[in-house]
Scaffold this active site. Structure first.
Site, PDB file in Angstrom:
ATOM      1  N   GLU A 216     -45.876  -3.909  30.077  1.00  0.00           N
ATOM      2  CA  GLU A 216     -47.207  -4.509  29.897  1.00  0.00           C
ATOM      3  C   GLU A 216     -47.724  -4.250  28.484  1.00  0.00           C
ATOM      4  O   GLU A 216     -48.650  -4.913  28.024  1.00  0.00           O
ATOM      5  CB  GLU A 216     -48.179  -3.973  30.957  1.00  0.00           C
ATOM      6  N   SER A 270     -38.574   5.778  32.177  1.00  0.00           N
ATOM      7  CA  SER A 270     -38.611   7.227  32.409  1.00  0.00           C
ATOM      8  C   SER A 270     -37.809   7.626  33.644  1.00  0.00           C
ATOM      9  O   SER A 270     -37.626   6.834  34.571  1.00  0.00           O
ATOM     10  CB  SER A 270     -40.059   7.685  32.574  1.00  0.00           C
ATOM     11  N   THR A 271     -37.372   8.872  33.659  1.00  0.00           N
ATOM     12  CA  THR A 271     -36.649   9.403  34.819  1.00  0.00           C
ATOM     13  C   THR A 271     -37.565   9.406  36.046  1.00  0.00           C
ATOM     14  O   THR A 271     -37.127   9.097  37.161  1.00  0.00           O
ATOM     15  CB  THR A 271     -36.134  10.827  34.506  1.00  0.00           C
ATOM     16  N   GLY A 274     -37.681   5.918  37.345  1.00  0.00           N
ATOM     17  CA  GLY A 274     -36.330   5.574  37.814  1.00  0.00           C
ATOM     18  C   GLY A 274     -36.078   6.145  39.204  1.00  0.00           C
ATOM     19  O   GLY A 274     -35.514   5.472  40.079  1.00  0.00           O
ATOM     20  N   GLU A 291     -31.250   3.330  33.220  1.00  0.00           N
ATOM     21  CA  GLU A 291     -31.098   3.974  31.918  1.00  0.00           C
ATOM     22  C   GLU A 291     -32.384   4.752  31.706  1.00  0.00           C
ATOM     23  O   GLU A 291     -33.416   4.174  31.378  1.00  0.00           O
ATOM     24  CB  GLU A 291     -30.851   2.895  30.853  1.00  0.00           C
ATOM     25  N   ARG A 319     -36.173   7.143  14.046  1.00  0.00           N
ATOM     26  CA  ARG A 319     -36.111   5.732  14.458  1.00  0.00           C
ATOM     27  C   ARG A 319     -37.235   5.506  15.471  1.00  0.00           C
ATOM     28  O   ARG A 319     -37.407   6.281  16.417  1.00  0.00           O
ATOM     29  CB  ARG A 319     -34.743   5.506  15.109  1.00  0.00           C
ATOM     30  N   CYS A 325     -34.902   6.690  23.820  1.00  0.00           N
ATOM     31  CA  CYS A 325     -34.309   7.590  24.823  1.00  0.00           C
ATOM     32  C   CYS A 325     -33.149   8.365  24.219  1.00  0.00           C
ATOM     33  O   CYS A 325     -32.701   9.349  24.789  1.00  0.00           O
ATOM     34  CB  CYS A 325     -33.783   6.803  26.018  1.00  0.00           C
ATOM     35  N   SER A 480     -25.567   3.100  18.859  1.00  0.00           N
ATOM     36  CA  SER A 480     -25.663   1.993  19.818  1.00  0.00           C
ATOM     37  C   SER A 480     -24.976   0.747  19.291  1.00  0.00           C
ATOM     38  O   SER A 480     -25.070   0.428  18.106  1.00  0.00           O
ATOM     39  CB  SER A 480     -27.128   1.656  20.068  1.00  0.00           C
TER      40      SER A 480
END
Ligand code: SIN
Length: 516
Positions: A216, A270-271, A274, A291, A319, A325, A480
């Protein structure tokens, strides 16, 4: 350190139809774009919808745009109805062409897309440009992968023409890979484009339909991607973006996780969230890709090239102002090189220009919200109270800006060490032996990224094998890539994104036996 803030943006409110999904953008957003139709958001809906503001992180309280919410239940119905034609009636090569065209459009609109991303996420323009290109690489990669035999191109045959299942008749064993089905893709604010294409690229390549719920805080990037997807020929019900407000997010998340019409959920965030989505998804035994959070160790051994280590540390840590993460979060430096590493890091960090991402010379933008800035400040203060030495920074600046901060003598019991800071803070701890560094590095409930610097080849293999992390960077701070499998172990998540493994997450294997 230089602090710059963006000039206040003026919002012009247009009259919007009650039952149309629409977007009202501040005049400054639109005037900065070559093609303002990237932010068109005018589709009909049968229900009346609410709208919500999108704020400029560089100027707290300034509204960039007013975005109407989308009815998620309606989107699920459309996605379910569109599945058969996308999965069964299109060829892999058609889907590949759509993805290539989408990528081409992303690249040709990269200037505008970077501006949109910078305005709503706060990241510096150079980083936004980098992310737009990174986002396009996932579309290119999965355009190519879609048509490979192990991809979704109508299945493949296991080379076993006369197999006998448990002593039964001879026959042909076929293993067919098929699209999982309708996919809910929940994307974060810190990479508002790349995390969408990293999920939607393989989903669409496989023949799945996709409902994207962007954060959002950064829906404009998703809206722009949606408009380009349509231009690329991807049917509007096959790829949908469901914009919802902060208040609506928990119920929409629950709807996506519990809907029996959705077969797969992919989430980056976030964990805590998740775990909640995992619980909610268990009701319908959904396929999951998660992830989640990290708390990456960054180990500098005594035999490291210190200048290279400093460059890698800066790239990984600062960065997106420390809001990734995979940011290095826990710096472990061998006692013999501790002081020189810290000295060089402090010197280089002083050159960071903090300011509004839209200003050309800014190298670090604001944090995403005031709460985020407060939380980082609280952790820094607590660490100092617990004995840490502040070598640089340590303060909140105006608004949501935070000084790049370096702390030494940090306690491994402090909150800044134990949990990811999601801010521009380097906490440093000294170590004496490789065993000690490994024990401290692995002492975490999460395991996403990890980094270490050494010139010793045996150590490269030994240490990378022993690190409890899904990703390991050796002498490098940003690793990445669309060709590499991205994902974590322990509470950092499930599954992999990117590479051919990322496509497998959107495929089911069906076994067919044909009696010969
Ligand atoms: C993330 O931090 O969630 C993703 C970062 C990346 O893809 O490099």
């Amino acid at each position: 350190m230089v602090l710059r803030t963006a000039s206040r943006l003026v919002v012009s409110f247009a009259i919007t139809s009650r039952n149309a999904r629409s977007l009202t953008t501040g005049s400054t957003v639109v005037s900065r774009l070559n093609d303002s139709s990237l932010l068109d958001w005018n589709k009909e809906s049968s229900s009346s919808l609410t709208s919500f503001p999108v704020f400029d992180p560089a100027s707290p309280g300034t509204v960039l745009a007013e975005v109407q919410s989308v009815d998620a239940a309606e989107a699920i119905e459309k996605s379910k109805d569109a599945l058969a034609s996308w999965r069964d009636d299109t060829t892999a090569s058609f889907r590949s062409t759509c993805l290539s065209e989408w990528s081409r459009l992303v690249k040709s609109n990269s200037e505008d897309l970077a501006i949109i991303m910078t305005l709503e996420s706060g990241k510096p323009l150079a980083e936004s440009k980098g992310e737009v290109n990174y986002a396009a690489t996932f579309l290119d990669y999965y355009a190519a992968e879609a048509i490979r035999p192990t991809g979704a191109g109508g299945g493949f045959m296991v080379p076993s023409p006369f197999a006998t299942p448990s002593g039964g008749p001879k026959g042909n064993v076929l293993a067919v890979q098929q699209a999982v089905g309708v996919c809910a893709l929940i994307a974060p604010w810190n990479f508002p484009m790349a995390m969408i294409t990293r999920k939607a690229g393989p989903a669409l390549a496989a023949g799945c339909t996709a409902i994207v719920k962007p954060s959002e805080l950064t829906p404009l990037s998703a809206i722009a991607l949606d408009n380009l997807a349509k231009q690329a020929g991807i049917p509007s019900d096959v790829f949908q973006v469901v914009t919802v407000s902060t208040e609506e997010t928990p119920s929409v998340g629950e709807l996506l996780a519990t809907s029996p019409h959705i077969q797969k959920l992919s989430f980056t965030g976030s964990t805590r969230v998740g775990k909640l989505l995992m619980k909610q998804s268990s009701e319908t035994v959904k396929r999951l890709s998660l992830e989640l959070g990290g708390n990456a160790p960054f180990v500098v051994f005594e035999d490291a090239d210190i200048d290279q280590a400093v460059t890698a540390a800066m790239a990984s840590k600062f960065r997106n102002a420390g809001q990734t993460c995979v940011c290095a979060d826990r710096f472990l430096v061998h006692s013999s090189v501790h002081d020189i590493f810290v000295e060089k890091l402090v010197e280089k960090t002083k050159a960071i220009k903090v300011g509004a991402g839209i200003e050309a010379d800014t190298t670090m933008g604001p944090l995403i919200t005031l709460q985020a800035a407060d939380s980082v400040l609280e952790k820094v203060r607590a660490a100092i109270e617990e004995g840490a030495t502040c070598e640089l920074g340590g303060n909140r600046l105006d608004g949501q800006f935070f000084e790049p901060t370096i702390l030494t003598h940090v306690s491994t019991e402090s909150d800044i060490w134990k949990t990811e800071s999601f801010g521009p803070v380097v906490p440093v701890v000294k170590f004496e032996t490789e065993e000690e560094a490994l024990t401290i590095a692995n002492d975490s409930s999460v395991g996403l990224a990890s980094y270490f610097c050494t010139e010793n080849l045996s150590r490269v293999f030994r240490f990378s094998n022993s690190l409890e992390a899904g990703l390991v960077g050796v002498n490098e701070g940003i690793i990445s890539s669309c060709v590499a499998p991205f994902g974590g172990v322990k509470e950092s998540g499930l599954g992999r994104e990117g590479s051919h493994l990322g496509l497998a997450e959107y495929l089911e294997t069906k076994y067919v036996f044909i009696n010969s």
